[in-house]
Design a protein around this motif. Structure first.
Motif, PDB file in Angstrom:
ATOM      1  N   VAL A   9     -17.352  -2.716 -20.031  1.00  0.00           N
ATOM      2  CA  VAL A   9     -17.153  -3.733 -20.378  1.00  0.00           C
ATOM      3  C   VAL A   9     -18.885  -3.768 -20.750  1.00  0.00           C
ATOM      4  CG1 VAL A   9     -16.602  -6.046 -19.512  1.00  0.00           C
ATOM      5  CG2 VAL A   9     -15.540  -4.606 -19.358  1.00  0.00           C
ATOM      6  N   PRO A  10     -19.493  -3.925 -22.099  1.00  0.00           N
ATOM      7  CA  PRO A  10     -20.469  -4.306 -21.603  1.00  0.00           C
ATOM      8  C   PRO A  10     -21.552  -5.102 -21.441  1.00  0.00           C
ATOM      9  CG  PRO A  10     -19.770  -4.944 -24.277  1.00  0.00           C
ATOM     10  CD  PRO A  10     -18.263  -4.215 -23.086  1.00  0.00           C
ATOM     11  N   LYS A  11     -22.400  -5.115 -21.093  1.00  0.00           N
ATOM     12  CA  LYS A  11     -23.667  -5.910 -20.160  1.00  0.00           C
ATOM     13  C   LYS A  11     -24.117  -7.175 -21.051  1.00  0.00           C
ATOM     14  CE  LYS A  11     -24.351  -2.507 -16.790  1.00  0.00           C
ATOM     15  NZ  LYS A  11     -25.052  -1.921 -15.686  1.00  0.00           N
ATOM     16  N   LEU A  12     -23.081  -8.019 -21.604  1.00  0.00           N
ATOM     17  CA  LEU A  12     -24.085  -8.844 -22.372  1.00  0.00           C
ATOM     18  C   LEU A  12     -25.111 -10.033 -21.960  1.00  0.00           C
ATOM     19  CD1 LEU A  12     -21.061  -9.230 -25.103  1.00  0.00           C
ATOM     20  CD2 LEU A  12     -22.963  -8.132 -24.693  1.00  0.00           C
ATOM     21  N   ALA A  13     -24.252 -10.239 -20.306  1.00  0.00           N
ATOM     22  CA  ALA A  13     -25.141 -11.256 -19.968  1.00  0.00           C
ATOM     23  C   ALA A  13     -26.464 -11.025 -19.387  1.00  0.00           C
ATOM     24  CB  ALA A  13     -24.631 -11.107 -18.532  1.00  0.00           C
ATOM     25  N   GLU A  14     -26.926 -10.015 -19.936  1.00  0.00           N
ATOM     26  CA  GLU A  14     -28.314  -9.384 -19.934  1.00  0.00           C
ATOM     27  C   GLU A  14     -29.209 -10.040 -21.157  1.00  0.00           C
ATOM     28  OE1 GLU A  14     -28.656  -5.104 -19.372  1.00  0.00           O
ATOM     29  OE2 GLU A  14     -27.148  -5.468 -18.010  1.00  0.00           O
ATOM     30  N   MET A  15     -28.182 -10.134 -21.666  1.00  0.00           N
ATOM     31  CA  MET A  15     -28.722 -10.214 -23.777  1.00  0.00           C
ATOM     32  C   MET A  15     -28.554 -12.354 -23.742  1.00  0.00           C
ATOM     33  SD  MET A  15     -29.538  -7.722 -25.076  1.00  0.00           S
ATOM     34  CE  MET A  15     -29.665  -6.537 -24.309  1.00  0.00           C
ATOM     35  N   PRO A  16     -29.731 -12.402 -24.579  1.00  0.00           N
ATOM     36  CA  PRO A  16     -30.164 -14.169 -24.377  1.00  0.00           C
ATOM     37  C   PRO A  16     -28.186 -14.482 -25.545  1.00  0.00           C
ATOM     38  CG  PRO A  16     -32.139 -13.000 -24.859  1.00  0.00           C
ATOM     39  CD  PRO A  16     -31.082 -12.528 -24.932  1.00  0.00           C
ATOM     40  N   TYR A  17     -27.502 -15.630 -24.647  1.00  0.00           N
ATOM     41  CA  TYR A  17     -26.840 -16.246 -25.390  1.00  0.00           C
ATOM     42  C   TYR A  17     -26.781 -16.189 -26.948  1.00  0.00           C
ATOM     43  CZ  TYR A  17     -22.474 -18.319 -25.470  1.00  0.00           C
ATOM     44  OH  TYR A  17     -20.703 -19.245 -25.710  1.00  0.00           O
ATOM     45  N   GLY A  18     -27.303 -16.384 -27.634  1.00  0.00           N
ATOM     46  CA  GLY A  18     -27.309 -16.658 -29.150  1.00  0.00           C
ATOM     47  C   GLY A  18     -26.890 -15.874 -29.492  1.00  0.00           C
ATOM     48  N   TYR A  19     -27.552 -14.241 -29.215  1.00  0.00           N
ATOM     49  CA  TYR A  19     -27.219 -13.225 -29.602  1.00  0.00           C
ATOM     50  C   TYR A  19     -27.162 -12.363 -28.997  1.00  0.00           C
ATOM     51  CZ  TYR A  19     -32.654 -13.006 -28.685  1.00  0.00           C
ATOM     52  OH  TYR A  19     -33.696 -13.368 -27.624  1.00  0.00           O
ATOM     53  N   ARG A  20     -26.578 -12.262 -28.008  1.00  0.00           N
ATOM     54  CA  ARG A  20     -26.035 -10.840 -27.308  1.00  0.00           C
ATOM     55  C   ARG A  20     -26.045  -9.668 -27.748  1.00  0.00           C
ATOM     56  NH1 ARG A  20     -21.765 -14.757 -24.079  1.00  0.00           N
ATOM     57  NH2 ARG A  20     -20.189 -14.655 -25.327  1.00  0.00           N
ATOM     58  N   HIS A  21     -24.280 -10.730 -28.574  1.00  0.00           N
ATOM     59  CA  HIS A  21     -24.136  -9.484 -28.721  1.00  0.00           C
ATOM     60  C   HIS A  21     -24.155  -8.552 -30.206  1.00  0.00           C
ATOM     61  CE1 HIS A  21     -20.729 -11.710 -27.672  1.00  0.00           C
ATOM     62  NE2 HIS A  21     -19.750 -10.846 -27.734  1.00  0.00           N
ATOM     63  N   LEU A  22     -25.441  -8.743 -30.817  1.00  0.00           N
ATOM     64  CA  LEU A  22     -25.973  -8.176 -31.407  1.00  0.00           C
ATOM     65  C   LEU A  22     -27.249  -7.570 -30.609  1.00  0.00           C
ATOM     66  CD1 LEU A  22     -27.209  -7.809 -34.664  1.00  0.00           C
ATOM     67  CD2 LEU A  22     -28.642  -9.675 -34.269  1.00  0.00           C
ATOM     68  N   TYR A  24     -27.011  -6.319 -28.270  1.00  0.00           N
ATOM     69  CA  TYR A  24     -26.271  -5.479 -26.682  1.00  0.00           C
ATOM     70  C   TYR A  24     -25.949  -4.412 -28.351  1.00  0.00           C
ATOM     71  CZ  TYR A  24     -23.145  -2.475 -24.939  1.00  0.00           C
ATOM     72  OH  TYR A  24     -22.304  -1.383 -24.349  1.00  0.00           O
ATOM     73  N   CYS A  25     -25.857  -4.085 -29.229  1.00  0.00           N
ATOM     74  CA  CYS A  25     -25.534  -3.551 -30.112  1.00  0.00           C
ATOM     75  C   CYS A  25     -27.445  -2.780 -30.387  1.00  0.00           C
ATOM     76  CB  CYS A  25     -24.960  -3.646 -31.991  1.00  0.00           C
ATOM     77  SG  CYS A  25     -23.199  -3.954 -31.301  1.00  0.00           S
ATOM     78  N   GLN A  26     -28.070  -3.135 -30.883  1.00  0.00           N
ATOM     79  CA  GLN A  26     -29.624  -3.276 -31.337  1.00  0.00           C
ATOM     80  C   GLN A  26     -30.294  -2.100 -29.886  1.00  0.00           C
ATOM     81  OE1 GLN A  26     -31.217  -7.436 -31.536  1.00  0.00           O
ATOM     82  NE2 GLN A  26     -31.630  -6.821 -33.764  1.00  0.00           N
ATOM     83  N   ALA A  27     -29.683  -3.045 -28.564  1.00  0.00           N
ATOM     84  CA  ALA A  27     -30.299  -1.603 -27.050  1.00  0.00           C
ATOM     85  C   ALA A  27     -29.297  -0.511 -27.289  1.00  0.00           C
ATOM     86  CB  ALA A  27     -29.699  -2.396 -26.126  1.00  0.00           C
ATOM     87  N   LEU A  28     -28.272  -0.683 -27.635  1.00  0.00           N
ATOM     88  CA  LEU A  28     -27.383   1.146 -27.470  1.00  0.00           C
ATOM     89  C   LEU A  28     -28.470   1.641 -28.919  1.00  0.00           C
ATOM     90  CD1 LEU A  28     -23.922  -0.272 -28.304  1.00  0.00           C
ATOM     91  CD2 LEU A  28     -25.240   0.518 -25.601  1.00  0.00           C
ATOM     92  N   LEU A  29     -28.956   1.208 -29.863  1.00  0.00           N
ATOM     93  CA  LEU A  29     -29.656   2.070 -30.259  1.00  0.00           C
ATOM     94  C   LEU A  29     -31.147   3.050 -30.394  1.00  0.00           C
ATOM     95  CD1 LEU A  29     -28.205  -0.054 -33.713  1.00  0.00           C
ATOM     96  CD2 LEU A  29     -27.344   2.277 -33.144  1.00  0.00           C
ATOM     97  N   GLY A  30     -31.647   1.431 -29.107  1.00  0.00           N
ATOM     98  CA  GLY A  30     -32.892   2.453 -28.521  1.00  0.00           C
ATOM     99  C   GLY A  30     -33.852   0.982 -28.890  1.00  0.00           C
TER     100      GLY A  30
END
Length: 73
Positions: A9-22, A24-30
């Motif tokens: 399960v990804p840690k989405l709570a660390e990201m701002p709500y409005g763009y948490r999925h984006l 998260y993906c950006q963070a995965l890419l560094g």
């Protein structure tokens, strides 16, 4: 597309709500994810949304300017 492992399960709570999925993906890419970007919420966002509805209903430029609090010279 970014493949994901459904067992993790990804840690989405660390990201701002409005763009948490984006974010998260950006963070995965560094990439560095900015945490203070504006989100679509609040009075200004509501006015913008209502002005879109008014435009679709055929309201004129003057009415839309009033709704958006735009003052033209």
């Amino acid at each position: 597309m970014i493949p994901v492992d459904p067992r993790r399960v990804p840690k989405l709570a660390e990201m701002p709500y409005g763009y948490r999925h984006l974010g998260y993906c950006q963070a995965l890419l560094g990439h560095t994810v900015l945490r203070d970007l504006p989100e679509a919420k609040g009075e200004e966002s509501d006015r913008l949304y209502l002005s879109h509805i008014a435009w679709l209903e055929g309201k004129g430029k003057d009415e839309l300017d009033r709704m958006l609090k735009i003052k033209r010279a």
